[in-house]
Design a protein around this motif. Structure first.
Motif, PDB file in Angstrom:
ATOM      1  N   GLU A   1       0.806  -1.224   0.000  1.00 12.13           N
ATOM      2  CA  GLU A   1       0.000   0.000   0.000  1.00 12.13           C
ATOM      3  C   GLU A   1       0.837   1.270   0.000  1.00 12.13           C
ATOM      4  O   GLU A   1       0.401   2.296  -0.539  1.00 12.13           O
ATOM      5  N   ARG A   2       2.030   1.232   0.579  1.00 18.44           N
ATOM      6  CA  ARG A   2       2.797   2.471   0.722  1.00 18.44           C
ATOM      7  C   ARG A   2       4.221   2.359   0.191  1.00 18.44           C
ATOM      8  O   ARG A   2       4.689   3.248  -0.512  1.00 18.44           O
ATOM      9  N   GLU A   3       4.915   1.297   0.537  1.00 22.09           N
ATOM     10  CA  GLU A   3       6.320   1.181   0.152  1.00 22.09           C
ATOM     11  C   GLU A   3       6.459   0.997  -1.357  1.00 22.09           C
ATOM     12  O   GLU A   3       5.750   0.194  -1.960  1.00 22.09           O
ATOM     13  N   PRO A   4       7.366   1.738  -1.991  1.00 18.53           N
ATOM     14  CA  PRO A   4       7.618   1.533  -3.420  1.00 18.53           C
ATOM     15  C   PRO A   4       8.020   0.086  -3.690  1.00 18.53           C
ATOM     16  O   PRO A   4       8.768  -0.517  -2.911  1.00 18.53           O
ATOM     17  N   PHE A   5       7.545  -0.470  -4.766  1.00 16.63           N
ATOM     18  CA  PHE A   5       7.856  -1.862  -5.081  1.00 16.63           C
ATOM     19  C   PHE A   5       8.022  -2.050  -6.579  1.00 16.63           C
ATOM     20  O   PHE A   5       7.567  -1.244  -7.393  1.00 16.63           O
ATOM     21  N   VAL A   6       8.714  -3.143  -6.907  1.00 11.02           N
ATOM     22  CA  VAL A   6       8.940  -3.556  -8.291  1.00 11.02           C
ATOM     23  C   VAL A   6       8.186  -4.864  -8.505  1.00 11.02           C
ATOM     24  O   VAL A   6       8.309  -5.792  -7.704  1.00 11.02           O
ATOM     25  N   MET A   7       7.415  -4.939  -9.563  1.00 14.22           N
ATOM     26  CA  MET A   7       6.660  -6.149  -9.860  1.00 14.22           C
ATOM     27  C   MET A   7       7.404  -6.953 -10.923  1.00 14.22           C
ATOM     28  O   MET A   7       7.700  -6.444 -12.003  1.00 14.22           O
ATOM     29  N   VAL A   8       7.734  -8.206 -10.588  1.00 17.58           N
ATOM     30  CA  VAL A   8       8.427  -9.107 -11.507  1.00 17.58           C
ATOM     31  C   VAL A   8       7.470 -10.231 -11.866  1.00 17.58           C
ATOM     32  O   VAL A   8       7.082 -11.020 -11.005  1.00 17.58           O
ATOM     33  N   ALA A   9       7.084 -10.314 -13.139  1.00 21.62           N
ATOM     34  CA  ALA A   9       6.064 -11.273 -13.561  1.00 21.62           C
ATOM     35  C   ALA A   9       6.631 -12.231 -14.596  1.00 21.62           C
ATOM     36  O   ALA A   9       7.211 -11.818 -15.591  1.00 21.62           O
ATOM     37  N   GLU A  10       6.423 -13.510 -14.346  1.00 22.19           N
ATOM     38  CA  GLU A  10       6.948 -14.553 -15.211  1.00 22.19           C
ATOM     39  C   GLU A  10       5.823 -15.238 -15.990  1.00 22.19           C
ATOM     40  O   GLU A  10       4.775 -15.563 -15.435  1.00 22.19           O
ATOM     41  N   SER A  11       6.046 -15.439 -17.279  1.00 19.53           N
ATOM     42  CA  SER A  11       5.218 -16.298 -18.127  1.00 19.53           C
ATOM     43  C   SER A  11       3.725 -16.030 -17.959  1.00 19.53           C
ATOM     44  O   SER A  11       3.236 -14.960 -18.302  1.00 19.53           O
ATOM     45  N   PHE A  12       2.973 -16.966 -17.393  1.00 18.49           N
ATOM     46  CA  PHE A  12       1.527 -16.852 -17.217  1.00 18.49           C
ATOM     47  C   PHE A  12       1.116 -15.551 -16.552  1.00 18.49           C
ATOM     48  O   PHE A  12       0.056 -14.987 -16.862  1.00 18.49           O
ATOM     49  N   SER A  13       1.943 -15.047 -15.639  1.00 19.21           N
ATOM     50  CA  SER A  13       1.594 -13.855 -14.866  1.00 19.21           C
ATOM     51  C   SER A  13       1.827 -12.555 -15.613  1.00 19.21           C
ATOM     52  O   SER A  13       1.362 -11.503 -15.166  1.00 19.21           O
ATOM     53  N   GLY A  14       2.524 -12.602 -16.738  1.00 16.13           N
ATOM     54  CA  GLY A  14       2.835 -11.381 -17.452  1.00 16.13           C
ATOM     55  C   GLY A  14       1.632 -10.529 -17.817  1.00 16.13           C
ATOM     56  O   GLY A  14       1.604  -9.323 -17.540  1.00 16.13           O
ATOM     57  N   PRO A  15       0.594 -11.114 -18.447  1.00 13.17           N
ATOM     58  CA  PRO A  15      -0.582 -10.318 -18.784  1.00 13.17           C
ATOM     59  C   PRO A  15      -1.262  -9.695 -17.568  1.00 13.17           C
ATOM     60  O   PRO A  15      -1.803  -8.588 -17.648  1.00 13.17           O
ATOM     61  N   ILE A  16      -1.227 -10.379 -16.443  1.00 10.41           N
ATOM     62  CA  ILE A  16      -1.808  -9.838 -15.211  1.00 10.41           C
ATOM     63  C   ILE A  16      -1.038  -8.598 -14.781  1.00 10.41           C
ATOM     64  O   ILE A  16      -1.622  -7.553 -14.458  1.00 10.41           O
ATOM     65  N   ALA A  17       0.285  -8.698 -14.777  1.00  8.60           N
ATOM     66  CA  ALA A  17       1.115  -7.565 -14.375  1.00  8.60           C
ATOM     67  C   ALA A  17       0.934  -6.382 -15.312  1.00  8.60           C
ATOM     68  O   ALA A  17       0.912  -5.227 -14.874  1.00  8.60           O
ATOM     69  N   VAL A  18       0.803  -6.654 -16.601  1.00  5.56           N
ATOM     70  CA  VAL A  18       0.601  -5.576 -17.570  1.00  5.56           C
ATOM     71  C   VAL A  18      -0.715  -4.865 -17.306  1.00  5.56           C
ATOM     72  O   VAL A  18      -0.796  -3.625 -17.337  1.00  5.56           O
ATOM     73  N   LYS A  19      -1.772  -5.625 -17.020  1.00  6.50           N
ATOM     74  CA  LYS A  19      -3.075  -5.005 -16.745  1.00  6.50           C
ATOM     75  C   LYS A  19      -3.017  -4.160 -15.473  1.00  6.50           C
ATOM     76  O   LYS A  19      -3.607  -3.082 -15.402  1.00  6.50           O
ATOM     77  N   ILE A  20      -2.310  -4.652 -14.464  1.00  5.34           N
ATOM     78  CA  ILE A  20      -2.167  -3.872 -13.234  1.00  5.34           C
ATOM     79  C   ILE A  20      -1.375  -2.595 -13.507  1.00  5.34           C
ATOM     80  O   ILE A  20      -1.752  -1.500 -13.074  1.00  5.34           O
ATOM     81  N   ALA A  21      -0.284  -2.728 -14.255  1.00 11.78           N
ATOM     82  CA  ALA A  21       0.581  -1.576 -14.509  1.00 11.78           C
ATOM     83  C   ALA A  21      -0.055  -0.568 -15.453  1.00 11.78           C
ATOM     84  O   ALA A  21       0.359   0.597 -15.485  1.00 11.78           O
ATOM     85  N   ALA A  22      -1.062  -0.985 -16.219  1.00 12.80           N
ATOM     86  CA  ALA A  22      -1.743  -0.045 -17.118  1.00 12.80           C
ATOM     87  C   ALA A  22      -2.504   1.018 -16.343  1.00 12.80           C
ATOM     88  O   ALA A  22      -2.672   2.144 -16.808  1.00 12.80           O
ATOM     89  N   THR A  23      -2.984   0.655 -15.159  1.00  8.10           N
ATOM     90  CA  THR A  23      -3.591   1.617 -14.223  1.00  8.10           C
ATOM     91  C   THR A  23      -2.879   1.409 -12.887  1.00  8.10           C
ATOM     92  O   THR A  23      -3.445   0.821 -11.971  1.00  8.10           O
ATOM     93  N   PRO A  24      -1.651   1.869 -12.779  1.00  6.52           N
ATOM     94  CA  PRO A  24      -0.772   1.461 -11.684  1.00  6.52           C
ATOM     95  C   PRO A  24      -1.085   2.132 -10.357  1.00  6.52           C
ATOM     96  O   PRO A  24      -1.537   3.279 -10.318  1.00  6.52           O
ATOM     97  N   PRO A  25      -0.806   1.412  -9.275  1.00  8.22           N
ATOM     98  CA  PRO A  25      -0.823   2.084  -7.974  1.00  8.22           C
ATOM     99  C   PRO A  25       0.320   3.084  -7.941  1.00  8.22           C
ATOM    100  O   PRO A  25       1.344   2.880  -8.616  1.00  8.22           O
ATOM    101  N   PRO A  26       0.197   4.162  -7.189  1.00  7.33           N
ATOM    102  CA  PRO A  26       1.224   5.220  -7.212  1.00  7.33           C
ATOM    103  C   PRO A  26       2.592   4.768  -6.725  1.00  7.33           C
ATOM    104  O   PRO A  26       3.599   5.415  -7.039  1.00  7.33           O
ATOM    105  N   ASN A  27       2.655   3.665  -5.974  1.00  6.80           N
ATOM    106  CA  ASN A  27       3.941   3.214  -5.438  1.00  6.80           C
ATOM    107  C   ASN A  27       4.578   2.107  -6.273  1.00  6.80           C
ATOM    108  O   ASN A  27       5.564   1.498  -5.838  1.00  6.80           O
TER     109      ASN A  27
END
Length: 239
Positions: free
Chosen positions: A60-86
């Motif tokens: 919720e607050r701490e800056p983070f990096v999202m690392v998505a592999e294979s099956f999870s890639g499309p999920i991460a892209v959808k999240i990052a398209a409307t990203p949380p501010p951190n």
């Protein structure tokens, strides 16, 4: 490598668990921290459902990096398209934006689905498409164990869902700094699907690594070094 703290959220491949990540995590600097989202083994959900579920668990607050592999890639892209501010950055590894294999008619997918649920998955295919001939025995065994733990119904539904996914428009809209890993010995994802990352966004940083589909597991030191170099280029949001 930078001495700054990095907080990484790891999203695993189709097997859905973090049992293959330890060599990758061990290669990281001690001041990096990680958390792995693990998909329930018996859960059958759509990409939209998983996107909503994972979004609920994001820091919720701490800056983070999202690392998505294979099956999870499309999920991460959808999240990052409307990203949380951190969300500090996105790393995509051995993944895809649309159907990763040769397109199949929908009627054939419907016919094949029940057959796949009862047919055994040959280990020779796992080695050919996920690994390479020189993969260490412990990684090979780890892949076999992870796949064996995944219920066949869950596996087939996840495989079928990859044939229907399309997050190319979400990817075009990304404003989050993005790094893409491409395996030079990739055999699972068709070249056209791999090429979409650069074709749709020439500004996105793409790093080629001499590895099969499971890139960060096969070349953990090289993967961590590339991520560290990429993150060093970014401004610190917590400075």
């Amino acid at each position: 490598m930078t001495e700054s703290h990095e907080n990484l959220l790891l999203l695993p491949g189709l097997h859905g668990v973090g049992s293959l990540f330890p060599p990758f995590i061990s290669a990281m600097p001690p001041h990096w921290t990680t958390r792995t989202f693990e998909y329930p083994l018996d859960a059958v959900r759509s990409y939209e459902d998983w996107t909503a579920k994972i979004r609920e668990t994001l820091p919720e607050r701490e800056p983070f990096v999202m690392v998505a592999e294979s099956f999870s890639g499309p999920i991460a892209v959808k999240i990052a398209a409307t990203p949380p501010p951190n969300l500090r950055a996105l790393v995509l590894t051995g993944t895809f934006l649309s159907n990763p294999v040769s397109p199949l008619p929908k009627w054939l997918v419907r016919v094949a689905k029940p057959l796949l649920r009862i047919a055994p998955l040959p280990r020779l295919l796992l080695r050919r498409f996920l690994l390479s001939p020189d993969s260490p025995p412990e990684l090979v065994q780890g892949v076999f164990q992870a796949v064996d733990l995944l219920p066949k119904t869950t596996m087939v539904d996840r495989i079928v869902s990859t044939s229907m996914v399309d997050v190319r428009e979400d990817y075009r809209q990304l404003t989050v700094p993005t790094l893409v890993f491409v395996g030079l010995r990739e055999r699972l994802i068709r070249p056209r699907a791999v090429a979409e990352f650069s074709r749709l966004r020439p500004d996105v940083q793409v790093v080629e690594i001499d590895a099969p589909h499971l890139i960060v597991e096969s070349k953990p030191q090289e993967s961590v070094a590339a991520i560290a170099q990429f993150l060093q280029q970014l401004p610190r949001s917590d400075a």
